[in-house]
Write a protein that holds these residues in place. Structure first.
Motif, mmCIF file in Angstrom:
data_model
loop_
_atom_site.group_PDB
_atom_site.id
_atom_site.type_symbol
_atom_site.label_atom_id
_atom_site.label_comp_id
_atom_site.label_asym_id
_atom_site.label_seq_id
_atom_site.Cartn_x
_atom_site.Cartn_y
_atom_site.Cartn_z
ATOM 1 N N THR A 65 4.171 -1.059 3.436
ATOM 2 C CA THR A 65 3.823 0.298 3.024
ATOM 3 C C THR A 65 5.012 0.882 2.287
ATOM 4 O O THR A 65 6.142 0.812 2.765
ATOM 5 C CB THR A 65 3.473 1.173 4.241
ATOM 6 N N VAL A 66 4.737 1.419 1.112
ATOM 7 C CA VAL A 66 5.787 2.008 0.282
ATOM 8 C C VAL A 66 5.360 3.417 -0.127
ATOM 9 O O VAL A 66 4.191 3.781 0.007
ATOM 10 C CB VAL A 66 6.058 1.152 -0.986
ATOM 11 N N SER A 67 6.300 4.172 -0.636
ATOM 12 C CA SER A 67 5.976 5.520 -1.126
ATOM 13 C C SER A 67 5.184 5.414 -2.429
ATOM 14 O O SER A 67 5.145 4.359 -3.063
ATOM 15 C CB SER A 67 7.258 6.311 -1.366
ATOM 16 N N GLU A 68 4.584 6.523 -2.809
ATOM 17 C CA GLU A 68 3.848 6.560 -4.087
ATOM 18 C C GLU A 68 4.780 6.202 -5.243
ATOM 19 O O GLU A 68 4.411 5.459 -6.150
ATOM 20 C CB GLU A 68 3.241 7.950 -4.319
ATOM 21 N N GLU A 69 6.002 6.718 -5.176
ATOM 22 C CA GLU A 69 6.973 6.458 -6.241
ATOM 23 C C GLU A 69 7.353 4.978 -6.298
ATOM 24 O O GLU A 69 7.482 4.406 -7.378
ATOM 25 C CB GLU A 69 8.235 7.309 -6.039
ATOM 26 N N GLN A 70 7.510 4.354 -5.125
ATOM 27 C CA GLN A 70 7.862 2.936 -5.101
ATOM 28 C C GLN A 70 6.725 2.077 -5.658
ATOM 29 O O GLN A 70 6.963 1.137 -6.409
ATOM 30 C CB GLN A 70 8.197 2.489 -3.674
ATOM 31 N N LEU A 71 5.468 2.412 -5.299
ATOM 32 C CA LEU A 71 4.340 1.653 -5.829
ATOM 33 C C LEU A 71 4.243 1.832 -7.339
ATOM 34 O O LEU A 71 4.037 0.861 -8.071
ATOM 35 C CB LEU A 71 3.034 2.058 -5.150
ATOM 36 N N THR A 72 4.437 3.046 -7.805
ATOM 37 C CA THR A 72 4.433 3.293 -9.253
ATOM 38 C C THR A 72 5.520 2.476 -9.934
ATOM 39 O O THR A 72 5.294 1.878 -10.984
ATOM 40 C CB THR A 72 4.618 4.796 -9.540
ATOM 41 N N THR B 162 0.835 -1.199 0.000
ATOM 42 C CA THR B 162 0.000 0.000 0.000
ATOM 43 C C THR B 162 0.872 1.252 0.000
ATOM 44 O O THR B 162 2.017 1.232 0.435
ATOM 45 C CB THR B 162 -0.917 0.051 1.246
ATOM 46 N N SER B 163 0.273 2.319 -0.511
ATOM 47 C CA SER B 163 0.960 3.611 -0.520
ATOM 48 C C SER B 163 0.184 4.568 0.380
ATOM 49 O O SER B 163 -0.962 4.286 0.741
ATOM 50 C CB SER B 163 1.033 4.153 -1.948
ATOM 51 N N ARG C 4 -3.663 3.585 -2.348
ATOM 52 C CA ARG C 4 -3.593 2.642 -3.473
ATOM 53 C C ARG C 4 -2.948 1.360 -2.983
ATOM 54 O O ARG C 4 -2.063 1.383 -2.130
ATOM 55 C CB ARG C 4 -2.775 3.212 -4.634
ATOM 56 N N SER D 91 -1.442 7.132 -0.232
ATOM 57 C CA SER D 91 -2.717 7.579 -0.805
ATOM 58 C C SER D 91 -3.807 6.518 -0.683
ATOM 59 O O SER D 91 -4.964 6.789 -0.971
ATOM 60 C CB SER D 91 -2.534 7.940 -2.285
#
Length: 140
Positions: A122-129, A58-59, A63, A61
């Motif tokens: 839990t990862v950052s938005e950039e990592q999930l992207t 999960t991020s 997502r 946000s």
């Protein structure tokens, strides 16, 4: 569970969740139902759950996607919200040939949700992207 699965499959997964919450195990009759509805992917999916191979990523946000460490050692990304897996078996058996409802990885995601056996990351938005784009590049 999502409405992408037939009602009988959704009901079975709900029953598994209920039984597991009450007794911390899945009764034999529900395991037989799992094998009947999902066929040959049922036992390998249970094995993946037993090995805690499912991670919910999960991020901030909100997502989310799931990653499943397959029996081959490869990491597959699964999307329970749209009933999709990046593995070759999903593409061939589910999408091309319509021989199965899903692959063992997606079933492992549903079962790990039902049994509370998902690892959480839990990862950052950039990592999930990056995770999502890496799968896209693998397919291309």
């Amino acid at each position: 569970m999502d409405s992408t699965l037939p009602a009988v499959a959704e009901e079975l997964l709900r029953e598994i969740k209920k039984a597991f919450q009450e007794t911390s195990h899945v009764p034999d009759d529900l395991l037989l139902g799992l094998k009947f509805i999902f066929g040959p992917c049922a036992v390998p999916a249970l094995d993946l759950v037993d090995h805690r191979s499912v991670t919910r990523v999960t991020s901030p946000s909100g997502r989310a996607a799931y990653q499943v460490l397959g029996s081959s050692g490869k990491l597959y990304t699964c999307y329970s919200s749209c009933h999709f897996c990046t593995c070759p078996a999903f593409g061939f058996t589910v999408l091309q040939k319509s021989e199965s409802l899903l692959c063992k990885h997606i079933l492992a995601v549903y079962l790990s949700q039902a049994m509370g056996a998902c690892q959480e990351l839990t990862v950052s938005e950039e990592q999930l992207t990056s995770i999502l784009l890496a799968d896209e590049e693998d397919e291309g």
